[in-house]
Scaffold this motif. Structure first.
Motif, PDB file in Angstrom:
ATOM      1  N   PHE A   4       0.811  -1.214   0.000  1.00  0.00           N
ATOM      2  CA  PHE A   4       0.000   0.000   0.000  1.00  0.00           C
ATOM      3  C   PHE A   4       0.844   1.263   0.000  1.00  0.00           C
ATOM      4  N   THR A   5       2.147   1.141   0.270  1.00  0.00           N
ATOM      5  CA  THR A   5       3.011   2.309   0.093  1.00  0.00           C
ATOM      6  C   THR A   5       3.165   2.617  -1.395  1.00  0.00           C
ATOM      7  N   THR A   6       3.182   1.576  -2.233  1.00  0.00           N
ATOM      8  CA  THR A   6       3.317   1.799  -3.670  1.00  0.00           C
ATOM      9  C   THR A   6       2.054   2.409  -4.259  1.00  0.00           C
ATOM     10  N   PHE A   7       0.947   2.365  -3.503  1.00  0.00           N
ATOM     11  CA  PHE A   7      -0.295   3.005  -3.932  1.00  0.00           C
ATOM     12  C   PHE A   7      -0.559   4.298  -3.147  1.00  0.00           C
ATOM     13  N   GLY A   8       0.427   4.738  -2.373  1.00  0.00           N
ATOM     14  CA  GLY A   8       0.325   6.033  -1.713  1.00  0.00           C
ATOM     15  C   GLY A   8      -0.646   6.109  -0.561  1.00  0.00           C
ATOM     16  N   MET A   9      -1.100   4.968  -0.025  1.00  0.00           N
ATOM     17  CA  MET A   9      -2.108   4.985   1.018  1.00  0.00           C
ATOM     18  C   MET A   9      -1.538   4.887   2.430  1.00  0.00           C
ATOM     19  N   LEU A  10      -0.302   4.443   2.569  1.00  0.00           N
ATOM     20  CA  LEU A  10       0.335   4.393   3.876  1.00  0.00           C
ATOM     21  C   LEU A  10       1.757   4.926   3.747  1.00  0.00           C
ATOM     22  N   PRO A  11       2.171   5.803   4.668  1.00  0.00           N
ATOM     23  CA  PRO A  11       3.541   6.332   4.605  1.00  0.00           C
ATOM     24  C   PRO A  11       4.530   5.334   5.188  1.00  0.00           C
ATOM     25  N   PRO A  12       5.808   5.516   4.897  1.00  0.00           N
ATOM     26  CA  PRO A  12       6.375   6.531   3.999  1.00  0.00           C
ATOM     27  C   PRO A  12       6.187   6.133   2.533  1.00  0.00           C
ATOM     28  N   THR A  13       5.885   7.108   1.691  1.00  0.00           N
ATOM     29  CA  THR A  13       5.648   6.847   0.279  1.00  0.00           C
ATOM     30  C   THR A  13       6.009   8.075  -0.541  1.00  0.00           C
ATOM     31  N   THR A  14       6.363   7.840  -1.784  1.00  0.00           N
ATOM     32  CA  THR A  14       6.637   8.943  -2.716  1.00  0.00           C
ATOM     33  C   THR A  14       5.473   9.155  -3.673  1.00  0.00           C
ATOM     34  N   LYS A  15       4.414   8.352  -3.524  1.00  0.00           N
ATOM     35  CA  LYS A  15       3.293   8.388  -4.471  1.00  0.00           C
ATOM     36  C   LYS A  15       2.199   9.370  -4.077  1.00  0.00           C
ATOM     37  N   SER A  16       2.256   9.928  -2.882  1.00  0.00           N
ATOM     38  CA  SER A  16       1.251  10.879  -2.431  1.00  0.00           C
ATOM     39  C   SER A  16       1.823  11.712  -1.294  1.00  0.00           C
ATOM     40  N   VAL A  17       1.118  12.797  -0.976  1.00  0.00           N
ATOM     41  CA  VAL A  17       1.409  13.563   0.244  1.00  0.00           C
ATOM     42  C   VAL A  17       0.137  13.563   1.083  1.00  0.00           C
ATOM     43  N   THR A  18       0.303  13.516   2.401  1.00  0.00           N
ATOM     44  CA  THR A  18      -0.840  13.455   3.314  1.00  0.00           C
ATOM     45  C   THR A  18      -0.813  14.643   4.266  1.00  0.00           C
ATOM     46  N   ILE A  19      -1.939  15.334   4.349  1.00  0.00           N
ATOM     47  CA  ILE A  19      -2.132  16.392   5.341  1.00  0.00           C
ATOM     48  C   ILE A  19      -3.055  15.818   6.402  1.00  0.00           C
ATOM     49  N   HIS A  20      -2.575  15.764   7.638  1.00  0.00           N
ATOM     50  CA  HIS A  20      -3.305  15.080   8.707  1.00  0.00           C
ATOM     51  C   HIS A  20      -3.792  16.078   9.754  1.00  0.00           C
ATOM     52  N   HIS A  21      -5.033  15.900  10.207  1.00  0.00           N
ATOM     53  CA  HIS A  21      -5.592  16.696  11.298  1.00  0.00           C
ATOM     54  C   HIS A  21      -6.235  15.765  12.322  1.00  0.00           C
ATOM     55  N   ASP A  22      -6.183  16.177  13.596  1.00  0.00           N
ATOM     56  CA  ASP A  22      -6.849  15.456  14.679  1.00  0.00           C
ATOM     57  C   ASP A  22      -7.889  16.373  15.307  1.00  0.00           C
ATOM     58  N   PHE A  23      -9.035  15.793  15.643  1.00  0.00           N
ATOM     59  CA  PHE A  23     -10.078  16.512  16.361  1.00  0.00           C
ATOM     60  C   PHE A  23     -10.479  15.692  17.581  1.00  0.00           C
ATOM     61  N   ALA A  24     -10.919  16.392  18.625  1.00  0.00           N
ATOM     62  CA  ALA A  24     -11.336  15.717  19.854  1.00  0.00           C
ATOM     63  C   ALA A  24     -12.604  16.356  20.389  1.00  0.00           C
TER      64      ALA A  24
END
Length: 317
Positions: free
Chosen positions: A162-182
């Motif tokens: 799934f790194t080769t499909f950009g869905m789990l880091p670390p990967t060069t196939k995508s960038v992820t912007i992550h936010h947490d809410f509580a």
């Protein structure tokens, strides 16, 4: 290629072979055995007794008492050889096709972070869009994602794809912007995953909907739990049958998740809905909690809709 080539080859076993073909085959066999190519004639048995060169030339003539069995053995060998040759050809074609598909058809482009990150950052959801009780926090980072994902690959090597499909880091196939809410004891993840092209995002959706992505994500999630706000807590995630969710974006994939938490003050069990929605070259991810309250499913729908609308505003043009 004849679609019935195998059955045709098998029928040759019981077909009569021509004398010319058998003579040629015998001649080739003699030449191979003597390591030289020469004309070898097939002489009837009545002429063999008159030959004066029997010691110099090897002659193959049918034995009248064994013609039937010899021919049948020969035909069986020839038929089997034809089948094996056909199977070998098919195997080479299939392997080559699979290799080409993996090498070219499924390969994603490397994304340019300098170009993709601003696009993902422009598609956030804010606490006021969710409800007044939510606030943005800083529980996890993309570095945390990469750390626990690497541990998941070590424990479950099948998840590394799934790194080769950009869905789990670390990967060069995508960038992820992550936010947490509580909100009180509840938490919410929100990711915007940006790919190089629309086609790449589509291939990523194909990968997570057609593989064992849920198992991999559960392992990542459970490894994140001790790093977050629940200090000293652990979790164990299992499959949950998800309710029907209204379709958002171009494509949507839903994963139900039942979590057994172990807190210092005792165990708890909760249900979450993991929603992946594609719009253009981006995928948004949110995991709202499905509680037992009367408006729980409506709240889940609102969170998914908010994340999809934010993506539509940036990538739906």
């Amino acid at each position: 290629m004849n679609r019935n080539a195998v059955s045709s080859a098998v029928r040759l076993i019981d077909a009569e072979l021509s004398p010319d073909f058998l003579a040629s085959l015998r001649a080739d066999l003699v030449a191979d055995l003597t390591n030289q190519r020469s004309d070898v004639s097939v002489t009837p048995q009545s002429e063999q007794s008159q030959s004066t060169q029997a010691s110099e030339i090897v002659r193959l003539t049918p034995d009248p008492t064994h013609v039937g069995s010899s021919r049948r053995v020969l035909k069986i060998v020839l038929g089997a050889a034809a089948c094996l040759a056909l199977f070998a050809t098919i195997a080479v074609v299939v392997v080559n096709r699979l290799g080409n598909d993996v090498a070219s058809g499924d390969a994603l482009h490397d994304v340019d972070p300098n170009e993709a990150l601003p696009l993902g950052q422009a598609a956030p959801i804010t606490p006021n869009v969710l409800s007044a009780r939510w606030r943005q926090v800083d529980d996890f980072s993309t570095a945390d994602y990469a750390q626990v994902s690497t541990a998941t690959y070590s424990a479950l090597p099948k998840c590394a794809k799934f790194t080769t499909f950009g869905m789990l880091p670390p990967t060069t196939k995508s960038v992820t912007i992550h936010h947490d809410f509580a909100s009180d004891s509840s938490l919410l993840f929100h990711d915007v995953i940006v790919f190089a092209t629309h086609e790449d995002a589509t291939k990523a959706m194909d990968a997570i909907s057609g593989g064992n992505f849920a198992e991999c994500w559960f392992d990542v999630f459970d490894r994140l739990t001790p790093l977050g706000r629940y200090l000293g807590a652990t979790s164990e995630s299992v499959d949950l049958e998800a309710p029907q969710i209204q379709l958002h974006g171009e494509r949507q994939f839903i994963i139900g998740q039942h979590i057994r938490y172990s807190f210092p003050n005792g165990p708890q069990e909760r249900d979450f809905i993991n929603a992946y929605v594609q719009v253009g070259r981006a995928i948004t991810f949110v995991n709202p909690e499905l509680s037992t309250g009367p408006n729980s499913l409506a709240n889940v729908e609102n969170v998914i809709a908010a994340s999809a609308d934010a993506l539509e505003a940036e990538f739906g043009r």
